[in-house]
Design a protein around this motif. Structure first.
Motif, short mmCIF file in Angstrom:
data_model
loop_
_atom_site.label_atom_id
_atom_site.label_comp_id
_atom_site.label_asym_id
_atom_site.label_seq_id
_atom_site.Cartn_x
_atom_site.Cartn_y
_atom_site.Cartn_z
N CYS A 50 13.22 -4.95 -4.70
CA CYS A 50 13.97 -3.88 -4.03
C CYS A 50 13.77 -2.54 -4.74
O CYS A 50 13.63 -1.50 -4.09
N LEU A 51 13.76 -2.58 -6.06
CA LEU A 51 13.61 -1.34 -6.83
C LEU A 51 12.29 -0.65 -6.51
O LEU A 51 12.22 0.58 -6.51
N SER A 52 11.26 -1.42 -6.21
CA SER A 52 9.97 -0.81 -5.89
C SER A 52 10.05 0.00 -4.60
O SER A 52 9.27 0.94 -4.40
N ILE A 53 10.98 -0.35 -3.73
CA ILE A 53 11.20 0.41 -2.50
C ILE A 53 12.16 1.56 -2.75
O ILE A 53 11.94 2.69 -2.26
N PHE A 54 13.21 1.32 -3.51
CA PHE A 54 14.20 2.36 -3.77
C PHE A 54 13.62 3.52 -4.58
O PHE A 54 13.92 4.68 -4.33
N GLY A 55 12.79 3.20 -5.59
CA GLY A 55 12.33 4.20 -6.54
C GLY A 55 13.07 4.02 -7.86
O GLY A 55 14.25 3.70 -7.88
N ASN A 56 12.37 4.22 -8.97
CA ASN A 56 12.88 3.85 -10.29
C ASN A 56 13.82 4.84 -10.95
O ASN A 56 14.47 4.52 -11.93
N GLY A 57 13.90 6.08 -10.46
CA GLY A 57 14.68 7.07 -11.17
C GLY A 57 14.03 7.46 -12.49
O GLY A 57 12.81 7.32 -12.66
N THR A 58 14.84 7.89 -13.44
CA THR A 58 14.29 8.38 -14.71
C THR A 58 14.58 7.47 -15.89
O THR A 58 13.97 7.62 -16.95
N ARG B 49 0.83 -1.21 0.00
CA ARG B 49 0.00 0.00 0.00
C ARG B 49 0.87 1.26 0.00
O ARG B 49 0.44 2.30 -0.49
N ARG B 50 2.05 1.14 0.52
CA ARG B 50 2.95 2.30 0.60
C ARG B 50 3.82 2.47 -0.65
O ARG B 50 4.22 3.58 -0.99
N PHE B 51 4.14 1.35 -1.29
CA PHE B 51 5.07 1.36 -2.42
C PHE B 51 4.49 0.53 -3.57
O PHE B 51 3.65 -0.35 -3.35
N PRO B 52 4.95 0.79 -4.80
CA PRO B 52 4.43 0.05 -5.97
C PRO B 52 5.08 -1.33 -6.10
O PRO B 52 5.83 -1.61 -7.05
N VAL B 53 4.81 -2.21 -5.17
CA VAL B 53 5.46 -3.52 -5.11
C VAL B 53 4.94 -4.43 -6.23
O VAL B 53 3.72 -4.63 -6.32
N PRO B 54 5.81 -4.98 -7.05
CA PRO B 54 5.37 -5.92 -8.10
C PRO B 54 5.19 -7.31 -7.49
O PRO B 54 6.09 -8.15 -7.51
N LEU B 55 4.02 -7.57 -6.94
CA LEU B 55 3.80 -8.83 -6.24
C LEU B 55 4.02 -10.04 -7.13
O LEU B 55 4.33 -11.13 -6.64
N GLU B 56 3.92 -9.83 -8.45
CA GLU B 56 4.16 -10.96 -9.36
C GLU B 56 5.61 -11.44 -9.28
O GLU B 56 5.91 -12.58 -9.67
N ALA B 57 6.51 -10.60 -8.78
CA ALA B 57 7.90 -11.03 -8.62
C ALA B 57 8.01 -12.17 -7.60
O ALA B 57 8.86 -13.04 -7.72
N PHE B 58 7.13 -12.16 -6.59
CA PHE B 58 7.11 -13.29 -5.65
C PHE B 58 6.68 -14.57 -6.36
O PHE B 58 7.15 -15.66 -6.02
N GLU B 59 5.79 -14.45 -7.33
CA GLU B 59 5.38 -15.62 -8.10
C GLU B 59 6.58 -16.20 -8.86
O GLU B 59 6.75 -17.42 -8.95
N GLU B 60 7.42 -15.31 -9.40
CA GLU B 60 8.62 -15.77 -10.11
C GLU B 60 9.58 -16.45 -9.14
O GLU B 60 10.20 -17.47 -9.47
#
Length: 286
Positions: free
Chosen positions: A135-143, A89-100
Motif C-alpha cells: 500500500c505504501l508504494s501507492i500512497f508515497g513514502n513521505g520524508t 510501471r506506474r508506482f515503485p511496487v515492492p513485488l518481493e512483498a508478494f513473495e512474503e
C-alpha cells in the motif's frame, strides 16, 4: 478515456471482495485507486488459494504458479497480473512483498503454530506487513525513512485484530494462531462447547483476549505514525482502512466474549462513518 480493462477487472474484484478495505480505497484519486485495487486483487487471490477447499498439493501447486508468474509479469495475459504489471510501471511496487505473502500462506498450509508472540509476529509480517508495504508504494513514502517500518507495523496491528476476531472460526479449521506460551500462562485451553461456541467457564480466555487486544492497540499506535507521512487523500484512505479494524479491535477489547459464537463485524453504517470521518479530516483538492 476508457479504463484499462485489466485495471477495471481488478477494481471490480476489490469492490466486491474488499468489504472493509474498499471504504478507504474509494477515497483515493483514480490512478492510486486503480493501483491499490490491482495489488489487492492479487493479494486476495493468494489468500483465497490458502483458504479454498482443495487438496493440499493442489494449493501448493497454485501458490507455486503465482510465484512463477510474478517472476515474469510482462508475459502474463491474466487480467489481475496484467493490472499488477501496469501498476508496477506506474508506482515503485515492492513485488518481493508478494513473495512474503506467499510465504505466509505456505505457513498456513504447513499447519504452523506459534510458541511465542515473536514467532507470531513473523507470520503477521508475512501476511499483513507485506500488504502495508505494498500500500505504501501507492500512497508515497513521505520524508521519514521509517515510513516502511510504520506501514509494516500497521499491517501487523490489523492482522492481530483478524486473529482475535477469528479465534473460533480458525479453531473450527484446525488452526490456532494464539501463542502457545501465552495460552499456558493464562491457563487457556482452546475448545468449543456443545453449542459450538468457545468454551470459557473460568473467563480465562476473556482475560487473555483483553491482554492481547491491549497489545494490538499499541501496534496501532506504532503503525499510525505513518499517517503524517502521506498526502491528504492517501492519509484519508489509510485512516479509513485502519480505522475500521481499529474500531473492531476496541469492541473486542471491551467485550471479549462477543467473538465466542460468531465472527464479529461492524455494521456498514459504522464503516461508512469511519470512512467519512477520515475523509473529513483530509483537505481534498477540488
Amino acid at each position: 478515456m476508457a479504463m484499462n480493462p485489466a485495471l477495471a477487472a481488478a477494481e471490480q474484484i476489490t469492490r466486491t471482495e474488499a468489504r472493509n478495505f474498499y471504504y478507504g480505497i474509494r477515497l483515493l484519486p483514480t490512478p492510486k485507486r486503480q493501483g491499490l485495487c490491482a495489488l489487492y486483487a492479487l493479494a486476495r487471490r493468494i489468500d483465497d488459494i490458502g483458504d479454498e477447499d482443495a487438496p493440499l498439493e493442489t494449493k501448493r501447486t497454485a501458490l507455486g504458479l503465482v510465484r512463477k508468474q510474478l517472476s515474469d509479469l510482462d508475459a502474463s495475459t491474466d487480467p489481475v497480473l496484467v493490472a499488477v504489471a501496469e501498476t508496477s510501471r506506474r508506482f515503485p511496487v515492492p513485488l518481493e512483498a508478494f513473495e512474503e505473502l506467499l510465504d505466509g500462506v505456505e505457513m498456513d498450509l504447513r499447519g504452523a503454530t506459534y510458541e511465542t508472540f515473536d514467532d507470531l509476529r513473523v507470520y503477521c509480517r508475512c501476511v499483513a506487513g507485506s500488504i502495508g508495504r505494498l500500500c505504501l508504494s501507492i500512497f508515497g513514502n513521505g520524508t521519514d525513512p521509517r515510513a516502511s517500518l510504520f506501514a509494516d507495523q500497521l499491517g501487523i496491528a490489523l492482522q492481530q485484530t483478524n486473529i482475535l476476531r477469528d479465534i473460533r472460526e480458525d479453531l473450527l479449521l484446525g488452526r490456532v494462531y494464539l501463542p502457545s506460551e501465552e495460552l499456558r500462562q493464562f491457563g487457556v485451553h482452546l475448545q468449543l462447547d456443545d453449542a459450538g461456541a468457545l468454551h470459557d467457564p473460568d473467563a480465562k480466555l476473556a482475560a487473555y483476549i483483553s491482554f492481547a487486544a491491549e497489545r494490538a492497540e499499541r501496534w496501532y499506535d506504532l503503525g499510525l505514525r505513518l499517517l503524517p507521512q502521506l498526502d491528504h487523500r492517501s492519509a484519508a484512505c489509510c485512516a479509513a482502512m485502519a480505522g475500521i479494524y481499529h474500531h473492531l479491535l476496541l469492541r473486542i477489547r471491551d467485550n471479549p466474549t462477543a467473538v465466542y459464537e460468531r465472527r464479529m463485524s461492524l455494521p456498514p453504517s459504522e464503516k461508512g462513518r469511519v470512512a467519512l470521518t477520515a475523509l473529513a479530516k483530509a483537505v481534498l483538492p477540488v
